[in-house]
Every structure is written in C-alpha cells, then in structure tokens.
Scaffold this motif. Structure first.
Motif, PDB file in Angstrom:
ATOM      1  N   ALA A  23       3.296  -0.004   7.837  1.00 34.76           N
ATOM      2  CA  ALA A  23       2.024   0.689   7.574  1.00 34.76           C
ATOM      3  C   ALA A  23       2.029   1.447   6.244  1.00 34.76           C
ATOM      4  CB  ALA A  23       1.660   1.604   8.739  1.00 34.76           C
ATOM      5  N   PRO A  24       2.997   2.306   5.989  1.00 40.96           N
ATOM      6  CA  PRO A  24       2.953   3.007   4.704  1.00 40.96           C
ATOM      7  C   PRO A  24       3.290   2.127   3.498  1.00 40.96           C
ATOM      8  CG  PRO A  24       4.814   3.793   6.024  1.00 40.96           C
ATOM      9  CD  PRO A  24       4.051   2.832   6.876  1.00 40.96           C
ATOM     10  N   LEU A  25       4.180   1.142   3.700  1.00 40.92           N
ATOM     11  CA  LEU A  25       4.598   0.326   2.568  1.00 40.92           C
ATOM     12  C   LEU A  25       3.510  -0.612   2.060  1.00 40.92           C
ATOM     13  CD1 LEU A  25       8.291  -0.592   3.416  1.00 40.92           C
ATOM     14  CD2 LEU A  25       7.437   1.034   1.716  1.00 40.92           C
ATOM     15  N   LYS A  26       2.628  -1.080   2.937  1.00 41.94           N
ATOM     16  CA  LYS A  26       1.622  -2.048   2.480  1.00 41.94           C
ATOM     17  C   LYS A  26       0.719  -1.457   1.405  1.00 41.94           C
ATOM     18  CE  LYS A  26      -1.702  -1.416   6.131  1.00 41.94           C
ATOM     19  NZ  LYS A  26      -0.950  -1.223   7.354  1.00 41.94           N
ATOM     20  N   PHE A  27       0.513  -0.149   1.432  1.00 37.57           N
ATOM     21  CA  PHE A  27      -0.350   0.479   0.437  1.00 37.57           C
ATOM     22  C   PHE A  27       0.352   0.640  -0.915  1.00 37.57           C
ATOM     23  CE2 PHE A  27      -2.337   1.767   4.424  1.00 37.57           C
ATOM     24  CZ  PHE A  27      -3.640   1.397   4.161  1.00 37.57           C
ATOM     25  N   ARG A  28       1.649   0.408  -0.956  1.00 41.00           N
ATOM     26  CA  ARG A  28       2.394   0.491  -2.221  1.00 41.00           C
ATOM     27  C   ARG A  28       2.532  -0.866  -2.894  1.00 41.00           C
ATOM     28  NH1 ARG A  28       6.914   4.619  -0.021  1.00 41.00           N
ATOM     29  NH2 ARG A  28       5.567   6.445  -0.018  1.00 41.00           N
ATOM     30  N   ALA A  29       2.139  -1.918  -2.212  1.00 37.60           N
ATOM     31  CA  ALA A  29       2.250  -3.263  -2.787  1.00 37.60           C
ATOM     32  C   ALA A  29       1.215  -3.431  -3.894  1.00 37.60           C
ATOM     33  CB  ALA A  29       2.044  -4.324  -1.708  1.00 37.60           C
ATOM     34  N   PRO A  30       1.570  -4.128  -4.966  1.00 37.80           N
ATOM     35  CA  PRO A  30       0.629  -4.330  -6.072  1.00 37.80           C
ATOM     36  C   PRO A  30      -0.636  -5.039  -5.588  1.00 37.80           C
ATOM     37  CG  PRO A  30       2.829  -5.098  -6.668  1.00 37.80           C
ATOM     38  CD  PRO A  30       2.870  -4.754  -5.208  1.00 37.80           C
ATOM     39  N   GLY A  31      -1.763  -4.502  -6.000  1.00 39.80           N
ATOM     40  CA  GLY A  31      -3.042  -5.139  -5.713  1.00 39.80           C
ATOM     41  C   GLY A  31      -3.635  -4.829  -4.350  1.00 39.80           C
ATOM     42  N   VAL A  32      -2.933  -4.064  -3.525  1.00 44.77           N
ATOM     43  CA  VAL A  32      -3.474  -3.742  -2.206  1.00 44.77           C
ATOM     44  C   VAL A  32      -4.361  -2.507  -2.327  1.00 44.77           C
ATOM     45  CG1 VAL A  32      -2.934  -3.060   0.172  1.00 44.77           C
ATOM     46  CG2 VAL A  32      -1.542  -4.779  -0.986  1.00 44.77           C
ATOM     47  N   THR A  33      -5.644  -2.725  -2.141  1.00 39.50           N
ATOM     48  CA  THR A  33      -6.608  -1.629  -2.178  1.00 39.50           C
ATOM     49  C   THR A  33      -6.662  -0.962  -0.813  1.00 39.50           C
ATOM     50  OG1 THR A  33      -8.427  -3.031  -1.442  1.00 39.50           O
ATOM     51  CG2 THR A  33      -8.011  -2.903  -3.847  1.00 39.50           C
ATOM     52  N   LEU A  34      -7.328   0.177  -0.752  1.00 45.46           N
ATOM     53  CA  LEU A  34      -7.497   0.867   0.521  1.00 45.46           C
ATOM     54  C   LEU A  34      -8.210  -0.042   1.520  1.00 45.46           C
ATOM     55  CD1 LEU A  34      -7.249   3.351   2.309  1.00 45.46           C
ATOM     56  CD2 LEU A  34      -9.414   4.158   1.338  1.00 45.46           C
ATOM     57  N   ARG A  35      -9.250  -0.703   1.080  1.00 49.43           N
ATOM     58  CA  ARG A  35      -9.999  -1.585   1.986  1.00 49.43           C
ATOM     59  C   ARG A  35      -9.128  -2.733   2.492  1.00 49.43           C
ATOM     60  NH1 ARG A  35     -14.531  -0.505  -1.809  1.00 49.43           N
ATOM     61  NH2 ARG A  35     -15.974   0.801  -0.651  1.00 49.43           N
ATOM     62  N   LEU A  36      -8.381  -3.351   1.614  1.00 45.13           N
ATOM     63  CA  LEU A  36      -7.505  -4.448   2.017  1.00 45.13           C
ATOM     64  C   LEU A  36      -6.420  -3.943   2.973  1.00 45.13           C
ATOM     65  CD1 LEU A  36      -6.621  -7.390   1.811  1.00 45.13           C
ATOM     66  CD2 LEU A  36      -5.354  -6.765  -0.263  1.00 45.13           C
ATOM     67  N   GLY A  37      -5.816  -2.821   2.640  1.00 44.16           N
ATOM     68  CA  GLY A  37      -4.778  -2.240   3.496  1.00 44.16           C
ATOM     69  C   GLY A  37      -5.307  -1.881   4.872  1.00 44.16           C
ATOM     70  N   LEU A  38      -6.513  -1.313   4.906  1.00 46.63           N
ATOM     71  CA  LEU A  38      -7.117  -0.983   6.203  1.00 46.63           C
ATOM     72  C   LEU A  38      -7.415  -2.238   7.012  1.00 46.63           C
ATOM     73  CD1 LEU A  38      -9.614   1.908   5.378  1.00 46.63           C
ATOM     74  CD2 LEU A  38      -7.486   2.053   6.678  1.00 46.63           C
ATOM     75  N   GLY A  39      -7.903  -3.257   6.357  1.00 43.58           N
ATOM     76  CA  GLY A  39      -8.192  -4.507   7.055  1.00 43.58           C
ATOM     77  C   GLY A  39      -6.932  -5.116   7.653  1.00 43.58           C
ATOM     78  N   ILE A  40      -5.869  -5.135   6.874  1.00 41.87           N
ATOM     79  CA  ILE A  40      -4.584  -5.648   7.362  1.00 41.87           C
ATOM     80  C   ILE A  40      -4.076  -4.755   8.493  1.00 41.87           C
ATOM     81  CG2 ILE A  40      -2.150  -6.005   6.774  1.00 41.87           C
ATOM     82  CD1 ILE A  40      -3.171  -6.701   3.902  1.00 41.87           C
ATOM     83  N   GLY A  41      -4.152  -3.468   8.279  1.00 40.85           N
ATOM     84  CA  GLY A  41      -3.667  -2.514   9.277  1.00 40.85           C
ATOM     85  C   GLY A  41      -4.373  -2.645  10.612  1.00 40.85           C
ATOM     86  N   ARG A  42      -5.668  -2.853  10.577  1.00 45.25           N
ATOM     87  CA  ARG A  42      -6.407  -3.002  11.836  1.00 45.25           C
ATOM     88  C   ARG A  42      -5.931  -4.225  12.604  1.00 45.25           C
ATOM     89  NH1 ARG A  42     -12.586  -1.170  11.458  1.00 45.25           N
ATOM     90  NH2 ARG A  42     -12.517  -2.074  13.537  1.00 45.25           N
ATOM     91  N   VAL A  43      -5.694  -5.323  11.902  1.00 42.60           N
ATOM     92  CA  VAL A  43      -5.221  -6.543  12.570  1.00 42.60           C
ATOM     93  C   VAL A  43      -3.815  -6.318  13.132  1.00 42.60           C
ATOM     94  CG1 VAL A  43      -4.541  -8.941  12.190  1.00 42.60           C
ATOM     95  CG2 VAL A  43      -6.668  -8.077  11.204  1.00 42.60           C
ATOM     96  N   VAL A  44      -2.948  -5.732  12.328  1.00 42.31           N
ATOM     97  CA  VAL A  44      -1.558  -5.515  12.749  1.00 42.31           C
ATOM     98  C   VAL A  44      -1.495  -4.540  13.923  1.00 42.31           C
ATOM     99  CG1 VAL A  44       0.666  -4.555  12.019  1.00 42.31           C
ATOM    100  CG2 VAL A  44      -0.579  -6.110  10.511  1.00 42.31           C
ATOM    101  N   PHE A  45      -2.223  -3.429  13.836  1.00 43.15           N
ATOM    102  CA  PHE A  45      -2.161  -2.445  14.915  1.00 43.15           C
ATOM    103  C   PHE A  45      -2.849  -2.937  16.184  1.00 43.15           C
ATOM    104  CE2 PHE A  45      -0.505   0.451  11.806  1.00 43.15           C
ATOM    105  CZ  PHE A  45       0.311   1.275  12.565  1.00 43.15           C
TER     106      PHE A  45
END
Length: 143
Positions: A23-45
């Motif tokens: 969860a915290p690391l995905k937001f540090r990846a290059p090119g991951v915006t808040l919206r993209l990170g939230l979208g991924i996070g919702r699916v993962v969680f």
C-alpha cells in the motif's frame, strides 16, 4: 490441529505484505498518481478483505472442531470485531472519499488524508498484534 495457526499466520502475512508494504510503496513508484494508486488500492484491498473473511471462517471452523481455549476464542472474536469495524464502518467512509477522488474532484486530491484512513491504519496495527498473539497461542496449544 495445525489448521488454526496456519490460517492465522497466512492471514497475518497477507495483512503485513499488503497493508504495510504494498500500500505505501505503490505511491512511490514512478508515474503512479493518487488516482491510479487509489484505483489499484481499492482492487487489492477488496481482494484482501474477501480473503480475510474466508480465513476468518477457517479460523472459526478450526476453533469449532479442534482444540480451543477461552483465550483462543477471545482473541479470535477480537480479530473478528476489528475486521468487522474495518469492513462495516471505516471502509465505506474511505470508499466515499476515494469515489470522489476517482471521479475527478481536485479538492479531494489535494486534501490531506482523512481521519478514517488513520483509524484504518490503527485497526490494522491492532489486527496484526491480535493475529500474532492468536497464532502463537494456537501453536502453543497444539505443541
């Protein structure tokens, strides 16, 4: 019965890996915006939470048919309560905020994390401690 500690430690590992690593690391990846990170996070969680419910069922069945003590039952109930609060109260509030961000509300993108997010993290920490104690106690019970 090895099923109880195996289910508990599997659950613990998943929570640690996803909540405190992915969860915290995905937001540090290059090119991951808040919206993209939230979208991924919702699916993962959502997937994690489905597996957590399934593992809770396994824990309940293992306690119903195998060796159990009042301490094991109490810890399992405590974990179930924490998960229930997360899924029934905190996640819906987090989903409402992420819905607004994903829908394009720039005000929500710039807003600081909600208190609900901090509550969810605190509950994850409590759940990790409870799962660790439950797993260790379950192992000691079968030894």
């Amino acid at each position: 019965m090895i099923v109880l500690p195996a289910a508990v430690f599997t659950w613990l590992g998943m929570v640690l890996a996803i909540s405190f690593l992915e969860a915290p690391l995905k937001f540090r990846a290059p090119g991951v915006t808040l919206r993209l990170g939230l979208g991924i996070g919702r699916v993962v969680f959502a997937a994690l939470n489905r597996v957590e419910v399934a593992l809770l069922v396994v824990v309940a069945i293992a306690l119903a048919v195998g060796p159990r003590t009042p301490v094991l039952i109490g810890m399992a109930v405590a974990v179930a309560v924490v998960l229930g609060v997360q899924l029934g109260l905190v996640r819906p509030a987090l989903n409402r905020r992420s819905d607004r961000v994903l829908a394009g509300s720039d005000a929500d993108v710039e807003a600081p994390r909600s208190r609900h997010h901090l509550v969810y993290i605190a509950l994850e920490i409590v759940k990790v401690v409870l799962l660790g104690a439950l797993g260790a106690t379950a192992l000691a019970t079968i030894a």
